[in-house]
Motif scaffolding. Sequence first.
Motif, mmCIF file in Angstrom:
data_model
loop_
_atom_site.group_PDB
_atom_site.id
_atom_site.type_symbol
_atom_site.label_atom_id
_atom_site.label_comp_id
_atom_site.label_asym_id
_atom_site.label_seq_id
_atom_site.Cartn_x
_atom_site.Cartn_y
_atom_site.Cartn_z
ATOM 1 N N ARG A 1 71.407 30.853 67.263
ATOM 2 C CA ARG A 1 72.811 31.209 67.486
ATOM 3 C C ARG A 1 73.560 31.329 66.156
ATOM 4 O O ARG A 1 74.415 32.201 65.993
ATOM 5 C CB ARG A 1 73.477 30.144 68.365
ATOM 6 N N THR A 2 73.223 30.461 65.202
ATOM 7 C CA THR A 2 73.844 30.556 63.878
ATOM 8 C C THR A 2 73.471 31.867 63.205
ATOM 9 O O THR A 2 74.318 32.512 62.565
ATOM 10 C CB THR A 2 73.408 29.363 63.009
ATOM 11 N N GLU A 3 72.214 32.273 63.346
ATOM 12 C CA GLU A 3 71.770 33.533 62.750
ATOM 13 C C GLU A 3 72.517 34.712 63.368
ATOM 14 O O GLU A 3 72.928 35.648 62.654
ATOM 15 C CB GLU A 3 70.266 33.686 62.956
ATOM 16 N N ARG A 4 72.693 34.688 64.676
ATOM 17 C CA ARG A 4 73.447 35.755 65.332
ATOM 18 C C ARG A 4 74.894 35.771 64.865
ATOM 19 O O ARG A 4 75.495 36.839 64.666
ATOM 20 C CB ARG A 4 73.381 35.576 66.849
ATOM 21 N N PHE A 5 75.466 34.597 64.673
ATOM 22 C CA PHE A 5 76.845 34.517 64.204
ATOM 23 C C PHE A 5 76.959 35.052 62.774
ATOM 24 O O PHE A 5 77.930 35.753 62.439
ATOM 25 C CB PHE A 5 77.331 33.077 64.269
ATOM 26 N N ILE A 6 75.969 34.742 61.926
ATOM 27 C CA ILE A 6 75.986 35.235 60.545
ATOM 28 C C ILE A 6 75.904 36.758 60.530
ATOM 29 O O ILE A 6 76.570 37.428 59.723
ATOM 30 C CB ILE A 6 74.832 34.604 59.749
#
Length: 313
Positions: A134-139
Amino acid sequence: MNPLIALTLGATLLACVLVIAGVHVYLAGRAQRAALIARLASDGAPEPAGRRRRFPGVDRRLRGTALGRRIERKLAVTGLDLTPPGEFFVYMLMSVAGIWLLAASFLAPFFGPVAGLVGVWAAGAFLDWQRARRTERFINQLPELARILANATQAGLALRTAIAMAAEELEAPAGEELARVADRLAVGHSIEESLGEIAERLPSRELVVLVSTLVLSARAGGALVGSLRNLTVTLEQRKETRREIRTQLSQVTVTAYLVPAIGLGSLLLVNLMMPGALDRMTGAFLGQSAVLVALGLFTLGFVLIRRLSKIDV
């Protein structure tokens, strides 16, 4: 009747009444507390339409423990539908029991507890993986977020209004996180506190830079539009760099997962060629020690390969 006996009976009766009243008040307060926790949980994390909350009793008991609070914090940043920690905990126990039985049936009874421990570790690793995903998608959404904020600020909108507009235009997870920030700003929280919460929930260098730029601009003023334009270009370049690195290291990542898979496949092959060999091997202390050492070495290899293939950009 003797006055002493009457006094004793009266005191005993009064004590019984007080005990009954105290138990009644305690149970009523406990029920109110459980209802309040359930109501706050449902308000803070709405359930998907048509989905019924499962295992409410386990969830109420688990929320009062340190383990339950830790699971709840992890679930809050994964974006999973398993909002109640009790539901995840029950599913984890069922999965661990299933893995235990499968390992004990296909390998040997000695591998049952080992597989159970691996299942517990895998549950925690799954939550960490979901958070990283989810952090990667947010980045990946940060360049678009910076572009929307720059355009809205250039059009004369306030930063609070720009954040609310970005929350409506962007998809999850950026839209959900910005909607939470907009709600906190609407009830009086500062921009620094609201944006800092996102940086704690989804930690990344790109997000820290964006949050620092917005906070400094809101605190001291300055050319916010120009800063966001430059930041958009930088975030796009970092996004491409991260994608190239992930592509280059894909073979190493696959190797890290093949190492323990080869060990498990070897055990299954040995037990298939020589039925009962694992039972005889793990029936002695020396065999058990050898198996544990081998599992430890496979785990060490997996960790070292993953650590060497991890490059911070």
